[in-house]
Design a protein around this motif. Structure first.
Motif, PDB file in Angstrom:
ATOM      1  N   ASP B 322      39.870  40.988  83.783  1.00  0.00           N
ATOM      2  CA  ASP B 322      39.045  40.802  84.988  1.00  0.00           C
ATOM      3  C   ASP B 322      38.254  39.504  84.822  1.00  0.00           C
ATOM      4  OD1 ASP B 322      37.495  40.982  87.210  1.00  0.00           O
ATOM      5  OD2 ASP B 322      36.461  42.834  86.636  1.00  0.00           O
ATOM      6  N   ARG B 323      38.914  38.370  85.063  1.00  0.00           N
ATOM      7  CA  ARG B 323      38.301  37.086  84.749  1.00  0.00           C
ATOM      8  C   ARG B 323      38.331  36.127  85.920  1.00  0.00           C
ATOM      9  NH1 ARG B 323      42.840  33.848  83.780  1.00  0.00           N
ATOM     10  NH2 ARG B 323      41.849  32.145  82.662  1.00  0.00           N
ATOM     11  N   LYS B 324      37.359  35.250  85.924  1.00  0.00           N
ATOM     12  CA  LYS B 324      37.337  34.177  86.922  1.00  0.00           C
ATOM     13  C   LYS B 324      37.081  32.878  86.176  1.00  0.00           C
ATOM     14  CE  LYS B 324      35.598  32.398  91.161  1.00  0.00           C
ATOM     15  NZ  LYS B 324      36.252  31.148  90.812  1.00  0.00           N
ATOM     16  N   GLU B 325      38.027  31.972  86.302  1.00  0.00           N
ATOM     17  CA  GLU B 325      37.870  30.680  85.619  1.00  0.00           C
ATOM     18  C   GLU B 325      36.737  29.889  86.249  1.00  0.00           C
ATOM     19  OE1 GLU B 325      41.465  28.429  85.325  1.00  0.00           O
ATOM     20  OE2 GLU B 325      42.581  30.104  84.432  1.00  0.00           O
ATOM     21  N   GLU B 326      35.891  29.345  85.408  1.00  0.00           N
ATOM     22  CA  GLU B 326      34.777  28.532  85.906  1.00  0.00           C
ATOM     23  C   GLU B 326      34.894  27.139  85.300  1.00  0.00           C
ATOM     24  OE1 GLU B 326      32.042  29.354  88.232  1.00  0.00           O
ATOM     25  OE2 GLU B 326      32.480  27.219  88.061  1.00  0.00           O
ATOM     26  N   SER B 327      35.110  26.170  86.160  1.00  0.00           N
ATOM     27  CA  SER B 327      35.245  24.792  85.674  1.00  0.00           C
ATOM     28  C   SER B 327      34.035  23.948  86.013  1.00  0.00           C
ATOM     29  CB  SER B 327      36.503  24.159  86.281  1.00  0.00           C
ATOM     30  OG  SER B 327      37.633  24.848  85.824  1.00  0.00           O
ATOM     31  N   ASN B 328      33.038  24.607  86.582  1.00  0.00           N
ATOM     32  CA  ASN B 328      31.835  23.869  86.968  1.00  0.00           C
ATOM     33  C   ASN B 328      30.815  23.946  85.817  1.00  0.00           C
ATOM     34  OD1 ASN B 328      29.567  22.790  88.112  1.00  0.00           O
ATOM     35  ND2 ASN B 328      29.733  23.955  90.027  1.00  0.00           N
ATOM     36  N   TYR B 329      30.845  22.913  84.976  1.00  0.00           N
ATOM     37  CA  TYR B 329      29.959  22.893  83.802  1.00  0.00           C
ATOM     38  C   TYR B 329      28.486  22.890  84.221  1.00  0.00           C
ATOM     39  CZ  TYR B 329      27.680  20.990  79.607  1.00  0.00           C
ATOM     40  OH  TYR B 329      26.847  20.765  78.545  1.00  0.00           O
ATOM     41  N   LEU B 330      28.197  22.253  85.348  1.00  0.00           N
ATOM     42  CA  LEU B 330      26.802  22.225  85.822  1.00  0.00           C
ATOM     43  C   LEU B 330      26.287  23.620  86.138  1.00  0.00           C
ATOM     44  CD1 LEU B 330      26.345  19.080  88.063  1.00  0.00           C
ATOM     45  CD2 LEU B 330      24.929  19.774  86.133  1.00  0.00           C
ATOM     46  N   LYS B 331      27.180  24.470  86.636  1.00  0.00           N
ATOM     47  CA  LYS B 331      26.782  25.849  86.921  1.00  0.00           C
ATOM     48  C   LYS B 331      26.377  26.542  85.610  1.00  0.00           C
ATOM     49  CE  LYS B 331      28.968  28.592  90.008  1.00  0.00           C
ATOM     50  NZ  LYS B 331      29.944  29.571  90.546  1.00  0.00           N
ATOM     51  N   PHE B 332      27.142  26.284  84.572  1.00  0.00           N
ATOM     52  CA  PHE B 332      26.821  26.854  83.258  1.00  0.00           C
ATOM     53  C   PHE B 332      25.442  26.379  82.792  1.00  0.00           C
ATOM     54  CE2 PHE B 332      26.802  26.417  78.631  1.00  0.00           C
ATOM     55  CZ  PHE B 332      27.118  27.708  78.240  1.00  0.00           C
ATOM     56  N   LEU B 333      25.170  25.099  82.996  1.00  0.00           N
ATOM     57  CA  LEU B 333      23.857  24.563  82.587  1.00  0.00           C
ATOM     58  C   LEU B 333      22.727  25.220  83.373  1.00  0.00           C
ATOM     59  CD1 LEU B 333      24.525  20.716  82.171  1.00  0.00           C
ATOM     60  CD2 LEU B 333      24.566  22.500  80.425  1.00  0.00           C
ATOM     61  N   VAL B 334      22.940  25.390  84.681  1.00  0.00           N
ATOM     62  CA  VAL B 334      21.906  26.010  85.521  1.00  0.00           C
ATOM     63  C   VAL B 334      21.693  27.466  85.103  1.00  0.00           C
ATOM     64  CG1 VAL B 334      21.425  26.821  87.866  1.00  0.00           C
ATOM     65  CG2 VAL B 334      22.147  24.467  87.496  1.00  0.00           C
ATOM     66  N   PHE B 335      22.774  28.187  84.932  1.00  0.00           N
ATOM     67  CA  PHE B 335      22.660  29.603  84.564  1.00  0.00           C
ATOM     68  C   PHE B 335      21.933  29.784  83.229  1.00  0.00           C
ATOM     69  CE2 PHE B 335      26.413  31.642  87.079  1.00  0.00           C
ATOM     70  CZ  PHE B 335      25.834  31.203  88.259  1.00  0.00           C
ATOM     71  N   ASN B 336      22.068  28.808  82.355  1.00  0.00           N
ATOM     72  CA  ASN B 336      21.471  28.944  81.027  1.00  0.00           C
ATOM     73  C   ASN B 336      20.149  28.193  80.885  1.00  0.00           C
ATOM     74  OD1 ASN B 336      23.363  30.529  79.078  1.00  0.00           O
ATOM     75  ND2 ASN B 336      24.684  29.356  80.425  1.00  0.00           N
ATOM     76  N   GLY B 337      19.617  27.750  82.013  1.00  0.00           N
ATOM     77  CA  GLY B 337      18.315  27.095  81.968  1.00  0.00           C
ATOM     78  C   GLY B 337      18.335  25.787  81.203  1.00  0.00           C
ATOM     79  N   LEU B 338      19.453  25.073  81.257  1.00  0.00           N
ATOM     80  CA  LEU B 338      19.596  23.841  80.481  1.00  0.00           C
ATOM     81  C   LEU B 338      19.416  22.593  81.332  1.00  0.00           C
ATOM     82  CD1 LEU B 338      22.606  25.020  78.328  1.00  0.00           C
ATOM     83  CD2 LEU B 338      20.282  24.615  77.514  1.00  0.00           C
ATOM     84  N   VAL B 339      19.077  22.796  82.591  1.00  0.00           N
ATOM     85  CA  VAL B 339      18.843  21.636  83.453  1.00  0.00           C
ATOM     86  C   VAL B 339      17.703  21.971  84.420  1.00  0.00           C
ATOM     87  CG1 VAL B 339      20.628  22.350  85.113  1.00  0.00           C
ATOM     88  CG2 VAL B 339      19.974  19.968  84.988  1.00  0.00           C
ATOM     89  N   GLU B 340      16.852  20.997  84.603  1.00  0.00           N
ATOM     90  CA  GLU B 340      15.722  21.172  85.529  1.00  0.00           C
ATOM     91  C   GLU B 340      16.244  20.858  86.925  1.00  0.00           C
ATOM     92  OE1 GLU B 340      11.727  22.147  86.001  1.00  0.00           O
ATOM     93  OE2 GLU B 340      12.686  21.904  84.042  1.00  0.00           O
ATOM     94  N   TRP B 341      16.338  21.868  87.777  1.00  0.00           N
ATOM     95  CA  TRP B 341      16.896  21.619  89.109  1.00  0.00           C
ATOM     96  C   TRP B 341      15.902  22.010  90.188  1.00  0.00           C
ATOM     97  CZ3 TRP B 341      18.637  25.801  92.406  1.00  0.00           C
ATOM     98  CH2 TRP B 341      18.530  27.067  91.806  1.00  0.00           C
ATOM     99  N   ASP B 342      16.118  21.467  91.373  1.00  0.00           N
ATOM    100  CA  ASP B 342      15.190  21.690  92.480  1.00  0.00           C
ATOM    101  C   ASP B 342      15.491  23.029  93.142  1.00  0.00           C
ATOM    102  OD1 ASP B 342      13.513  21.617  94.590  1.00  0.00           O
ATOM    103  OD2 ASP B 342      14.360  19.822  95.524  1.00  0.00           O
ATOM    104  N   LYS B 343      14.660  24.001  92.869  1.00  0.00           N
ATOM    105  CA  LYS B 343      14.892  25.342  93.407  1.00  0.00           C
ATOM    106  C   LYS B 343      14.342  25.502  94.821  1.00  0.00           C
ATOM    107  CE  LYS B 343      14.817  27.517  88.872  1.00  0.00           C
ATOM    108  NZ  LYS B 343      14.079  28.359  87.931  1.00  0.00           N
ATOM    109  N   GLY B 344      13.543  24.569  95.259  1.00  0.00           N
ATOM    110  CA  GLY B 344      12.982  24.663  96.609  1.00  0.00           C
ATOM    111  C   GLY B 344      11.747  25.541  96.645  1.00  0.00           C
ATOM    112  N   MET B 345      11.006  25.416  97.734  1.00  0.00           N
ATOM    113  CA  MET B 345       9.731  26.135  97.835  1.00  0.00           C
ATOM    114  C   MET B 345       9.881  27.645  97.897  1.00  0.00           C
ATOM    115  SD  MET B 345       7.243  23.964 100.268  1.00  0.00           S
ATOM    116  CE  MET B 345       6.850  22.247  99.963  1.00  0.00           C
ATOM    117  N   ARG B 346      11.052  28.104  98.403  1.00  0.00           N
ATOM    118  CA  ARG B 346      11.238  29.556  98.495  1.00  0.00           C
ATOM    119  C   ARG B 346      11.245  30.216  97.118  1.00  0.00           C
ATOM    120  NH1 ARG B 346      12.595  31.092 103.524  1.00  0.00           N
ATOM    121  NH2 ARG B 346      12.933  29.303 104.862  1.00  0.00           N
ATOM    122  N   ALA B 347      11.534  29.423  96.093  1.00  0.00           N
ATOM    123  CA  ALA B 347      11.559  29.980  94.741  1.00  0.00           C
ATOM    124  C   ALA B 347      10.154  30.096  94.154  1.00  0.00           C
ATOM    125  CB  ALA B 347      12.426  29.110  93.840  1.00  0.00           C
TER     126      ALA B 347
END
Lengths: 400, 496
Positions: B322-347
């Motif tokens: 039951d797998r889904k290939e993920e080639s978006n390395y940036l998504k991995f960084l975001v999920f692991n808190g490895l990049v400071e990203w703009d979450k917007g005011m709603r966050a």
């Protein structure tokens, strides 16, 4: 069922601020704008007011809590001011409080005023609400469009309507409201849009695009009510009276019991039935001259046409596409542009709906005036499809 | 005999393609291209060691929701969300274990998984009627562009250790403790600090592991050449093979360390490999499971003839499929808190959790326990004093009713692009359960197009939100498309 309040209370003055992104005005100035128009219309002095009901929903921004913000802004003569809050139906609740006080004889003349200052958040869309301490631990991290979009999935599944057909029908809801709103100088959004523009707009919450969502606006609206006898004694004629005011509130059935299929508003159907009975309306599709309904999202308006028993269940989308609710249709709906284009300053919206009904009944709606309307209905909903409060009110000319 | 009476595992659905990560960083660290092969399991943003442990435990415990036979719960992890709050207590609450069941966290070393197993075995040796649930899970964060980022993988395993109807009997074990610091992570640090690989291999694995396993086999009165499955996690190529060779364990007994599919799941990895090995084990098989970390700990098991009658709900193999290939390395960084990203005011909304409210509603929030009216049979969530039944709102008639293991489907849904979401659009909807009841809840592990009215879903215990101001993680259950039921329905339709 109780005797009700049909024709026991008359509206003698109404006011409404310009709605929109009112960078120039705080909630106090917005209230003053609506209040002064209503007082002038009613031809009374502040000392003649016996009591006031004040509605605003989101107090974290805007006015803050309590009845004092209205009393201070309007310099009311130290009369009772009750702040009411019932989600997006708060404005109708302020009106209900004032109407009931007059009907009960507790007040000769009462004021209902509603306001919302939404554009002090720093971002588009509704402010993130505070839902208490338990709900955020389980409820989805959602938004108003996401909550109301749920209706679309259930409506499609229940009635076998294709994704494309429903998307086209809800697009027509918005196209119609933009056409109406373009004729309203107080409306927030006055641009005419095409079905293609609506269909191709960016997705907000599947299947609702940008144009399926109402405006987030600043604004205020007010009503002054008294008894028909006092109104006449004051020299008012062609009175607009309250025919029915009903409110139905969810008790958890929709969100917790599997008897609800998610495609309609359980409360709206109950409130509508009671309101028709209170007003003596037997065939709403024929007898209701016009409506302002709670079109927070296009899909909300579409299913509401069925919940108010104007369209048959499962056929509302066809009536919409047939133009039955257009300005020249069988029952014109959102003739002032609705929440979609007049705008939706939450605490004011219920009163804004009544304002348009009042103008139409008085023959003062200028470019958008309908031909001799007799009964106008407002439907003001707060909450989400699965947990909400629904107000249905009917107003009309006295003696009709 | 004392031994394993149930086993299961969990591998998150997302699989980061190493080539994608290595290519993204090659300009900076060209050496990473040598590791640009296969995939590693990548937890969704709402998964952590606790949620993965709960999934693995459910995999081992089966679809029934009566867990009264479990007397204690041990969680092994070096990536616990809480430094001071019993992490195993959250697992126990999610699994609705009885309040008199014990719970403890075992942590601080990469051998914690096998240590947890030994601890549970020790308990059952003393109390043969006891059943101890052992969960091991790790979600190890590593710096962007590090080799560890590619080597690591997120996964969990769970075992029930008991004294009756064992699938594999414990027959021996041994431990060596040495303050060999191959890597460390200071108490306040986010990331590991590791020493040279060649030293770890030559002075660590090669010298500390073989004597431990020799002693373990000796205590089991077993011969190395009889070992059918040899489990020794190591990220360095050939380490397990050379240790086996040195010990005279047959080369074919060395188990695949799942590096190509999962990566190394920290202190959980030996147990992940053990759960995987047991899926295909035969009666009589001799299994050695060892883990390196400040020395080495090893246990020896003999598989019994009960093994053929047991199947985990999905098992490691099932989750691997039951797998889904993920080639978006940036998504991995975001999920692991490895990049400071703009979450917007709603966050910016405050996610402070009222601990009083959490405790008052503990079984509702953590256990997904609602109510069932003993008079009308109406099932509802949450449990309330007055029943929701529209025709007969009975008072004080509800008994606790568990929802987590019940099949369910989507009634209404939307995919919300407006609200703040770590993985937009945020899917959520009204979920209706077989047997009654409904919950308006988040839907996770989905992409646009996966959800419609009628989509079968299963429940999964997930991170609801994190309170970044105060460091508190809030948990609740979410719906996940039940891809097994979806596939079965598709196959049935095709046959018709």
């Amino acid at each position: 069922m109780p005797a009700g309040i049909k024709d026991k209370v008359a509206v003698i003055g109404m006011g409404c601020s310009k709605f929109g992104e009112r960078w120039d005005a705080g909630p106090e100035e917005l209230m003053v704008e609506a209040y002064l128009e209503a007082m002038k219309d009613a031809r009374i002095e502040p000392t003649q007011l016996d009591a006031a009901w004040f509605s605003t929903h989101i107090d974290e921004i805007g006015t803050g809590k309590g009845g004092t913000p209205a009393s201070l802004a309007l310099r009311l003569p130290n009369i009772a001011v009750t702040r009411v809050e019932n989600f997006c139906a708060s404005g109708s609740e302020a009106f209900r409080g004032a109407v009931y006080a007059v009907a009960a004889g507790a007040a000769d003349i009462a004021l209902a005023i509603g306001v919302e200052k939404l554009k002090d958040t720093g971002y588009g869309g509704l402010p993130v609400a505070n839902p208490g301490t338990l709900a955020p631990q389980t409820m989805p991290n959602g938004s108003a469009p996401g909550n109301f979009a749920q209706l679309a999935s259930a409506y499609r599944a229940k009635h076998g309507v294709s994704k494309d057909d429903l998307k086209r029908a809800i697009a027509h809801v918005s196209v119609k409201s933009h056409a109406n709103g373009s004729k309203n100088p107080k409306a927030h959004l006055r641009n005419v849009v095409t079905e293609e523009t609506v269909m191709n707009a960016p997705m907000i919450a599947e299947p609702l695009g940008l144009f399926d969502c109402c405006g987030v606006s600043d604004g205020a609206a007010a009503a002054i009510v008294t008894t028909p006898e006092i109104a006449k004694a004051m020299g008012h004629s062609d009175l607009v009276t309250v025919k029915a005011m009903q409110l139905s509130v969810s008790n958890g059935l929709e969100s917790q019991h599997n008897s609800w299929d998610g495609s309609y508003f359980h409360t709206a159907r109950i409130a509508a039935k009671k309101a028709y009975k209170e007003a003596g309306v037997e065939n709403p599709r024929k007898e209701i001259s016009m409506m302002e309904v709670h079109d927070c999202f296009s899909i909300t308006e579409l299913v509401t046409m069925e919940d108010l028993f104007i369209s048959e269940e499962g056929k509302g989308w066809k009536d919409v596409l047939d133009g039955f609710y257009d300005a020249d249709g069988g029952v014109p709906c959102q003739i002032d542009g609705g929440l979609k284009c007049f705008g939706h300053p939450i605490g004011a919206s219920g009163l804004r709906m009544l304002y348009e009904m009042y103008l139409q009944l008085k023959g003062r709606a200028a470019e958008r005036q309908l031909k001799s309307p007799k009964l106008g209905m407002t439907h003001n909903l707060g909450g989400s499809p699965s947990t909400n409060v629904c107000s249905v009110a009917i107003v009309g000319l006295q003696g009709v | 005999m004392v031994g394993i009476v149930a086993f299961g595992g969990y591998v998150p659905r997302l699989r980061l393609q190493r080539a994608a990560a290595a290519k993204a960083n090659a300009w900076l660290a060209p050496g990473l291209m040598a590791k640009a092969k296969g995939e590693r399991a990548m937890a969704n943003w709402d998964e952590d060691a606790i949620t993965m442990a709960v999934e693995a435990a459910r995999d081992a415990l089966g679809p029934g929701d009566d867990r009264a036979h479990i007397n204690a719960c041990i969680l092994a992890t070096t990536t616990a969300p809480f430094a001071d709050r019993l992490n195993a207590g959250i697992v126990a609450a999610a699994l609705t274990l009885e309040p008199n069941a014990g719970a403890s966290d075992i942590t601080g070393t990469q051998r914690a998984g096998v240590t947890a197993l030994s601890t549970a075995l020790g308990v059952v040796k003393g109390e043969p009627k006891a059943n101890v649930l052992v969960c091991a899970a790790d979600k190890r964060r590593a710096r962007a562009a590090s080799t560890a980022e590619l080597d690591n993988g997120d996964a969990a395993a769970a075992f029930v250790i008991g004294g009756k109807d064992t699938l594999a009997d414990w027959i021996g074990g041994a431990v060596t403790t040495a303050d060999f610091v191959d890597h460390f992570r200071g108490a306040e640090e986010e990331f590991d600090y590791a020493w040279e690989e060649r030293w770890i291999r030559d002075e660590g694995f090669a010298k500390l592991v073989p004597p431990t396993i020799e002693r373990a086999l000796k205590s089991a009165k077993a011969k190395p050449e009889d070992v059918a499955a040899f489990i020794l996690p190591a990220t360095f190529r050939g380490v397990a093979d050379s240790v086996a060779k040195k010990l005279k364990i047959k080369p074919e007994a060395v188990r695949d360390n799942l590096a190509a599919k999962v990566g190394e799941a920290g202190c959980a990895h030996a147990l992940v490999m053990l759960a995987h090995a047991l899926e295909t084990a035969k009666a009589g098989d001799l299994i050695v499971v060892a883990q390196f970390g400040q020395g080495c700990e090893a246990n020896v098991f003999r598989v019994t003839d009960k093994i053929d009658a047991f199947r985990p709900v999905r098992g490691i193999s099932g989750w691997l499929e039951d797998r889904k290939e993920e080639s978006n390395y940036l998504k991995f960084l975001v999920f692991n808190g490895l990049v400071e990203w703009d979450k917007g005011m709603r966050a910016e909304k405050d996610n402070k959790t009222a601990l009083t409210t959490l405790y008052r509603n503990n079984d509702m929030i953590l256990g997904l326990v609602g109510g069932r009216c003993t008079e009308t049979g109406v099932v509802q969530f949450p449990r309330t004093r007055i029943s929701v039944n529209p025709n007969n709102p009975t008072v004080d008639t509800q008994e606790p009713y568990k929802f987590a293991e019940r099949e369910a489907e989507v009634l209404t849904w939307s995919a919300d692009y407006l609200t703040f979401a770590m993985s937009p659009p945020n899917h959520y909807g009204m979920i209706v359960f077989d047997g009654g009841g409904r919950i308006f809840m988040d839907i996770t592990d989905v992409e646009p197009g996966d959800v419609d009215s009628g989509t079968p879903v299963r429940m999964s215990f997930r991170v609801k939100e994190t309170d970044e101001k105060r460091g508190f993680t809030r948990y609740f259950w979410k719906a996940v498309p039940d891809r097994r039921r979806i596939a079965a329905a598709g196959a049935k339709q095709a046959a018709e």
